[in-house]
Design a protein around this motif. Structure first.
Motif, PDB file in Angstrom:
ATOM      1  N   GLU A 116      83.118 108.484  67.668  1.00 52.66           N
ATOM      2  CA  GLU A 116      83.280 108.657  69.112  1.00 52.66           C
ATOM      3  C   GLU A 116      81.992 108.323  69.868  1.00 52.66           C
ATOM      4  N   LEU A 117      80.859 108.779  69.365  1.00 45.50           N
ATOM      5  CA  LEU A 117      79.594 108.475  70.036  1.00 45.50           C
ATOM      6  C   LEU A 117      79.270 106.992  69.962  1.00 45.50           C
ATOM      7  N   SER A 118      79.616 106.365  68.852  1.00 48.28           N
ATOM      8  CA  SER A 118      79.416 104.918  68.734  1.00 48.28           C
ATOM      9  C   SER A 118      80.274 104.178  69.752  1.00 48.28           C
ATOM     10  N   ALA A 119      81.508 104.643  69.957  1.00 46.73           N
ATOM     11  CA  ALA A 119      82.396 104.020  70.944  1.00 46.73           C
ATOM     12  C   ALA A 119      81.828 104.163  72.352  1.00 46.73           C
ATOM     13  N   VAL A 120      81.247 105.321  72.648  1.00 44.35           N
ATOM     14  CA  VAL A 120      80.640 105.540  73.966  1.00 44.35           C
ATOM     15  C   VAL A 120      79.480 104.570  74.167  1.00 44.35           C
ATOM     16  N   LEU A 121      78.634 104.443  73.162  1.00 41.67           N
ATOM     17  CA  LEU A 121      77.489 103.527  73.278  1.00 41.67           C
ATOM     18  C   LEU A 121      77.939 102.076  73.387  1.00 41.67           C
ATOM     19  N   ASP A 122      79.033 101.723  72.721  1.00 44.10           N
ATOM     20  CA  ASP A 122      79.580 100.365  72.857  1.00 44.10           C
ATOM     21  C   ASP A 122      80.007 100.103  74.299  1.00 44.10           C
ATOM     22  N   GLN A 123      80.638 101.082  74.932  1.00 39.09           N
ATOM     23  CA  GLN A 123      81.063 100.930  76.322  1.00 39.09           C
ATOM     24  C   GLN A 123      79.855 100.801  77.249  1.00 39.09           C
ATOM     25  N   ILE A 124      78.827 101.572  76.998  1.00 44.71           N
ATOM     26  CA  ILE A 124      77.606 101.481  77.819  1.00 44.71           C
ATOM     27  C   ILE A 124      76.977 100.105  77.651  1.00 44.71           C
ATOM     28  N   GLU A 125      76.996  99.597  76.449  1.00 42.83           N
ATOM     29  CA  GLU A 125      76.449  98.265  76.204  1.00 42.83           C
ATOM     30  C   GLU A 125      77.225  97.202  76.980  1.00 42.83           C
ATOM     31  N   LYS A 126      78.555  97.351  77.056  1.00 40.99           N
ATOM     32  CA  LYS A 126      79.369  96.410  77.837  1.00 40.99           C
ATOM     33  C   LYS A 126      78.989  96.474  79.312  1.00 40.99           C
ATOM     34  N   ILE A 127      78.780  97.674  79.805  1.00 40.55           N
ATOM     35  CA  ILE A 127      78.409  97.835  81.216  1.00 40.55           C
ATOM     36  C   ILE A 127      77.058  97.181  81.478  1.00 40.55           C
ATOM     37  N   SER A 128      76.129  97.302  80.540  1.00 34.38           N
ATOM     38  CA  SER A 128      74.793  96.730  80.755  1.00 34.38           C
ATOM     39  C   SER A 128      74.821  95.203  80.784  1.00 34.38           C
ATOM     40  N   GLU A 129      75.901  94.596  80.311  1.00 31.35           N
ATOM     41  CA  GLU A 129      76.037  93.136  80.352  1.00 31.35           C
ATOM     42  C   GLU A 129      76.454  92.638  81.731  1.00 31.35           C
ATOM     43  N   LEU A 130      76.927  93.530  82.597  1.00 32.72           N
ATOM     44  CA  LEU A 130      77.399  93.133  83.918  1.00 32.72           C
ATOM     45  C   LEU A 130      76.243  92.802  84.845  1.00 32.72           C
ATOM     46  N   ASP A 131      76.492  91.864  85.764  1.00 31.69           N
ATOM     47  CA  ASP A 131      75.514  91.542  86.794  1.00 31.69           C
ATOM     48  C   ASP A 131      75.726  92.521  87.950  1.00 31.69           C
ATOM     49  N   LEU A 132      74.845  93.476  88.070  1.00 34.96           N
ATOM     50  CA  LEU A 132      74.989  94.520  89.089  1.00 34.96           C
ATOM     51  C   LEU A 132      73.964  94.374  90.207  1.00 34.96           C
ATOM     52  N   GLU A 133      73.414  93.180  90.339  1.00 36.31           N
ATOM     53  CA  GLU A 133      72.455  92.924  91.405  1.00 36.31           C
ATOM     54  C   GLU A 133      73.124  93.157  92.759  1.00 36.31           C
ATOM     55  N   GLY A 134      72.516  93.981  93.578  1.00 41.94           N
ATOM     56  CA  GLY A 134      73.057  94.251  94.910  1.00 41.94           C
ATOM     57  C   GLY A 134      74.109  95.345  94.948  1.00 41.94           C
ATOM     58  N   MET A 189      76.134 101.409  65.333  1.00 45.40           N
ATOM     59  CA  MET A 189      76.907 102.585  64.962  1.00 45.40           C
ATOM     60  C   MET A 189      75.949 103.751  64.731  1.00 45.40           C
ATOM     61  N   ILE A 190      76.307 104.888  65.255  1.00 46.93           N
ATOM     62  CA  ILE A 190      75.518 106.098  65.048  1.00 46.93           C
ATOM     63  C   ILE A 190      75.835 106.621  63.649  1.00 46.93           C
ATOM     64  N   ASP A 191      74.803 106.870  62.881  1.00 43.32           N
ATOM     65  CA  ASP A 191      75.052 107.311  61.502  1.00 43.32           C
ATOM     66  C   ASP A 191      75.078 108.833  61.399  1.00 43.32           C
ATOM     67  N   ARG A 192      75.418 109.294  60.229  1.00 39.43           N
ATOM     68  CA  ARG A 192      75.579 110.715  59.945  1.00 39.43           C
ATOM     69  C   ARG A 192      74.300 111.498  60.274  1.00 39.43           C
ATOM     70  N   ALA A 193      73.159 110.962  59.890  1.00 38.06           N
ATOM     71  CA  ALA A 193      71.888 111.654  60.123  1.00 38.06           C
ATOM     72  C   ALA A 193      71.633 111.858  61.615  1.00 38.06           C
ATOM     73  N   GLN A 194      71.957 110.851  62.438  1.00 33.35           N
ATOM     74  CA  GLN A 194      71.757 110.976  63.881  1.00 33.35           C
ATOM     75  C   GLN A 194      72.689 112.027  64.470  1.00 33.35           C
ATOM     76  N   VAL A 195      73.941 112.044  64.022  1.00 31.01           N
ATOM     77  CA  VAL A 195      74.892 113.052  64.505  1.00 31.01           C
ATOM     78  C   VAL A 195      74.407 114.447  64.116  1.00 31.01           C
ATOM     79  N   LEU A 196      73.957 114.612  62.895  1.00 31.41           N
ATOM     80  CA  LEU A 196      73.467 115.916  62.444  1.00 31.41           C
ATOM     81  C   LEU A 196      72.219 116.336  63.230  1.00 31.41           C
ATOM     82  N   HIS A 197      71.369 115.377  63.562  1.00 34.29           N
ATOM     83  CA  HIS A 197      70.178 115.685  64.357  1.00 34.29           C
ATOM     84  C   HIS A 197      70.564 116.181  65.750  1.00 34.29           C
ATOM     85  N   VAL A 198      71.476 115.473  66.394  1.00 30.74           N
ATOM     86  CA  VAL A 198      71.932 115.883  67.733  1.00 30.74           C
ATOM     87  C   VAL A 198      72.643 117.232  67.657  1.00 30.74           C
TER      88      VAL A 198
END
Length: 95
Positions: free
Chosen positions: A29-47, A1-10
């Motif tokens: 919202e940013l945490s949800a986006v990163l969760d989705q990216i993490e799901k995508i990185s679990e996929l086998d995208l070889e080829g 989860m992205i915390d308050r300090a990270q959001v304020l920094h961005v």
């Protein structure tokens, strides 16, 4: 989860002034986006070829082939101050 300090920094980097409510919402919202990216990185995208669009994009421009253009006389016909080599323009600072 992205915390308050990270959001304020961005937000500071983006020169955004966020209210406390917006900071909390952006954190979720940013945490949800990163969760989705993490799901995508679990996929086998070889080829699987990388893509920039989900559908094929066809270039709508014509092919770049030489073709006849305007003559110098035709191009300069409506110029207010045609010169032998091109268009006459005022000197910098002239009015």
């Amino acid at each position: 989860m992205i915390d308050r300090a990270q959001v304020l920094h961005v937000a500071k980097l983006a020169r955004l002034a966020l209210s406390d409510e917006e900071v909390e919402r952006m954190s979720r919202e940013l945490s949800a986006v990163l969760d989705q990216i993490e799901k995508i990185s679990e996929l086998d995208l070889e080829g699987v070829a990388p893509t920039s669009h989900v559908v094929d994009v066809v270039n709508a421009l014509r092919s770049d082939e030489p073709r006849p253009s305007l003559s110098r006389e035709a191009a300069l016909a409506n110029a207010p101050e045609p010169l032998e080599q091109g268009f006459g323009v005022p000197s910098p600072g002239a009015s």
